[in-house]
Design an enzyme around this catalytic site. Structure first.
Site, mmCIF file in Angstrom:
data_model
loop_
_atom_site.group_PDB
_atom_site.id
_atom_site.type_symbol
_atom_site.label_atom_id
_atom_site.label_comp_id
_atom_site.label_asym_id
_atom_site.label_seq_id
_atom_site.Cartn_x
_atom_site.Cartn_y
_atom_site.Cartn_z
ATOM 1 N N SER A 32 -2.171 0.570 -4.414
ATOM 2 C CA SER A 32 -2.827 1.693 -3.759
ATOM 3 C C SER A 32 -4.153 1.996 -4.437
ATOM 4 O O SER A 32 -4.295 1.824 -5.648
ATOM 5 C CB SER A 32 -1.928 2.937 -3.840
ATOM 6 O OG SER A 32 -2.629 4.069 -3.375
ATOM 7 N N ALA A 33 -5.118 2.493 -3.643
ATOM 8 C CA ALA A 33 -6.402 2.911 -4.211
ATOM 9 C C ALA A 33 -6.293 4.307 -4.821
ATOM 10 O O ALA A 33 -7.245 4.807 -5.414
ATOM 11 C CB ALA A 33 -7.467 2.913 -3.118
ATOM 12 N N LYS A 50 -10.640 -1.215 -1.579
ATOM 13 C CA LYS A 50 -10.492 -2.041 -0.380
ATOM 14 C C LYS A 50 -11.721 -1.747 0.512
ATOM 15 O O LYS A 50 -12.211 -0.629 0.469
ATOM 16 C CB LYS A 50 -9.195 -1.663 0.341
ATOM 17 C CG LYS A 50 -7.969 -1.857 -0.571
ATOM 18 C CD LYS A 50 -6.757 -1.080 -0.074
ATOM 19 C CE LYS A 50 -5.650 -1.111 -1.115
ATOM 20 N NZ LYS A 50 -4.478 -0.307 -0.752
ATOM 21 N N LYS A 84 -9.789 5.563 4.574
ATOM 22 C CA LYS A 84 -8.530 4.954 4.109
ATOM 23 C C LYS A 84 -8.790 3.749 3.213
ATOM 24 O O LYS A 84 -9.647 2.909 3.526
ATOM 25 C CB LYS A 84 -7.682 4.498 5.310
ATOM 26 C CG LYS A 84 -7.069 5.648 6.093
ATOM 27 C CD LYS A 84 -6.184 5.084 7.193
ATOM 28 C CE LYS A 84 -5.620 6.183 8.068
ATOM 29 N NZ LYS A 84 -4.870 5.628 9.211
ATOM 30 N N ASP A 102 0.876 -1.157 0.000
ATOM 31 C CA ASP A 102 0.000 0.000 0.000
ATOM 32 C C ASP A 102 0.926 1.223 0.000
ATOM 33 O O ASP A 102 2.129 1.100 0.278
ATOM 34 C CB ASP A 102 -0.876 -0.023 1.257
ATOM 35 C CG ASP A 102 -1.715 1.223 1.389
ATOM 36 O OD1 ASP A 102 -2.335 1.633 0.396
ATOM 37 O OD2 ASP A 102 -1.740 1.813 2.497
ATOM 38 N N LEU A 103 0.395 2.382 -0.322
ATOM 39 C CA LEU A 103 1.236 3.579 -0.386
ATOM 40 C C LEU A 103 0.993 4.521 0.808
ATOM 41 O O LEU A 103 1.852 4.683 1.678
ATOM 42 C CB LEU A 103 0.963 4.312 -1.714
ATOM 43 C CG LEU A 103 1.507 5.725 -1.857
ATOM 44 C CD1 LEU A 103 3.019 5.749 -1.712
ATOM 45 C CD2 LEU A 103 1.096 6.302 -3.203
ATOM 46 N N ASP A 104 -0.210 5.118 0.800
ATOM 47 C CA ASP A 104 -0.511 6.160 1.790
ATOM 48 C C ASP A 104 -0.469 5.594 3.210
ATOM 49 O O ASP A 104 -1.242 4.699 3.554
ATOM 50 C CB ASP A 104 -1.902 6.756 1.521
ATOM 51 C CG ASP A 104 -1.990 7.375 0.128
ATOM 52 O OD1 ASP A 104 -1.084 8.109 -0.246
ATOM 53 O OD2 ASP A 104 -2.993 7.117 -0.573
ATOM 54 N N GLU A 117 -0.033 -3.231 4.585
ATOM 55 C CA GLU A 117 -1.123 -2.254 4.691
ATOM 56 C C GLU A 117 -1.188 -1.569 6.046
ATOM 57 O O GLU A 117 -0.878 -2.193 7.061
ATOM 58 C CB GLU A 117 -2.460 -2.990 4.531
ATOM 59 C CG GLU A 117 -3.047 -2.966 3.161
ATOM 60 C CD GLU A 117 -3.585 -1.602 2.737
ATOM 61 O OE1 GLU A 117 -3.670 -0.686 3.596
ATOM 62 O OE2 GLU A 117 -3.898 -1.430 1.565
ATOM 63 N N ASP A 118 -1.646 -0.321 6.057
ATOM 64 C CA ASP A 118 -1.831 0.376 7.336
ATOM 65 C C ASP A 118 -3.309 0.560 7.692
ATOM 66 O O ASP A 118 -3.617 0.991 8.798
ATOM 67 C CB ASP A 118 -1.182 1.764 7.304
ATOM 68 C CG ASP A 118 -1.911 2.710 6.369
ATOM 69 O OD1 ASP A 118 -2.277 2.274 5.252
ATOM 70 O OD2 ASP A 118 -2.152 3.870 6.754
ATOM 71 N N THR A 143 1.416 10.330 3.291
ATOM 72 C CA THR A 143 0.420 10.965 2.421
ATOM 73 C C THR A 143 -1.032 10.680 2.819
ATOM 74 O O THR A 143 -1.946 11.337 2.333
ATOM 75 C CB THR A 143 0.660 10.545 0.967
ATOM 76 O OG1 THR A 143 0.963 9.140 0.952
ATOM 77 C CG2 THR A 143 1.843 11.292 0.368
HETATM 78 C C1 BG6 Z 1 -6.087 5.716 -0.708
HETATM 79 C C2 BG6 Z 1 -6.342 6.549 0.524
HETATM 80 O O1 BG6 Z 1 -4.764 5.285 -0.727
HETATM 81 O O2 BG6 Z 1 -6.368 6.456 -1.894
HETATM 82 C C3 BG6 Z 1 -7.772 7.082 0.492
HETATM 83 O O3 BG6 Z 1 -6.151 5.738 1.674
HETATM 84 C C4 BG6 Z 1 -8.019 7.834 -0.811
HETATM 85 O O4 BG6 Z 1 -7.980 7.926 1.599
HETATM 86 C C5 BG6 Z 1 -7.719 6.919 -1.981
HETATM 87 O O5 BG6 Z 1 -9.379 8.248 -0.870
HETATM 88 C C6 BG6 Z 1 -7.939 7.592 -3.342
HETATM 89 O O6 BG6 Z 1 -6.939 8.546 -3.562
HETATM 90 P P1 BG6 Z 1 -6.911 9.570 -4.788
HETATM 91 O O7 BG6 Z 1 -5.500 10.108 -4.764
HETATM 92 O O8 BG6 Z 1 -7.208 8.784 -6.022
HETATM 93 O O9 BG6 Z 1 -7.925 10.603 -4.509
HETATM 94 MG MG MG Z 2 -2.778 3.240 3.471
#
Ligand code: BG6
Ligand code: MG
Length: 225
Positions: free
Chosen positions: A116-117, A146, A45, A8-10, A170-171, A16
């Site tokens: 990542s989403a 997710k 998240k 996962d990224l954020d 993942e966090d 982030t």
């Molecule tokens: C996820 C975050 O990684 O990305 C979510 O945990 C966020 O909070 C989602 O809504 C979508 O991100 P983005 O950058 O496409 O708006």
């Molecule tokens: Mg995350």
């Protein structure tokens, strides 16, 4: 034998996740003069931008008073704020231990994917200077968010692997659930109280025990006690 690790990224590779919620807080305060409660953050998240907005509007009892067009405008504006908050992202923003771990995985010839989403994922890993480590970056655009397992399954399918050959890191509660629903080994990054459905939990990437990881990579899920 583990062949692929999906990150996962954020909140895992960099902070982030905080900027996502900060951007939502700023826009909700600006448009509705409402202070978003911090307890809402966890539910935003791992889910897509629009799903995060739905969670937020519900928490403020605004979900019925906003049209689809207004929602799209809010999501676009949030993304502009978010992009400005991360515009200066660079190598200094990588969480401690990330580079050491990525180098270790490369040395062991383990495939590395970003799961990542976030549609901003590719920009962020580029800004962090770690894009070259990734053998594959999942495009979340047409996948379910997710806790559905789609993002992790997508990375696994790209390499033609089975769940037993993959590990997810993942966090978020929803993220760990997604890994488990994909039947992969889940490393949770955060608190035991929140991530107790993970197979193993570390407070941060920096605390991942490389000896444990070596055993995990060389063994299989069945051998991990
Ligand atoms: C996820 C975050 O990684 O990305 C979510 O945990 C966020 O909070 C989602 O809504 C979508 O991100 P983005 O950058 O496409 O708006
Ligand atoms: Mg995350």
């Amino acid at each position: 034998m583990i062949k692929l690790i999906i990150f996962d990224l954020d909140g895992v590779l960099a902070s982030t996740s905080n900027e996502h919620f900060l951007a939502w807080k700023m826009i909700i305060k600006d448009k509705f003069d409402i202070e978003l409660d911090d307890s809402v953050e966890e539910y935003t998240k791992g889910v897509s931008r629009m799903e995060s907005l739905d969670v937020i509007l519900k928490s403020c009892n605004l979900e019925k008073s906003i049209s689809m067009k207004e929602k799209e405008e809010l999501a676009t504006e949030k993304n502009e704020i978010y992009k400005s908050l991360i515009s200066k992202i660079n190598q200094d923003d990588i969480y401690p231990g990330v580079i050491k771990l990525l180098d270790y995985l490369k040395e062991k010839n383990i495939l590395i994917a970003l799961g990542s989403a976030s549609k901003n994922g590719p920009t962020i890993v580029k800004g962090l200077g770690i894009k070259e480590y990734f053998d594959y970056i999942v495009n979340p655009a047409s996948l379910r968010s997710k806790p559905h397992p789609d993002i992790f399954n997508n990375a696994m399918d790209y390499f033609g692997l089975s769940p037993k050959e993959c590990v997810g890191i993942e966090d978020a509660i929803s993220g760990v659930q997604a890994i488990k629903d994909a039947q992969m080994f889940a490393i949770g990054i955060g608190s035991i109280a929140q991530l107790n459905h993970a197979d193993v939990i570390y407070k941060s990437i920096n605390e991942i025990d490389l000896k444990f990881l070596k055993n995990l990579i060389e063994g299989d899920h069945g051998k991990i006690s």
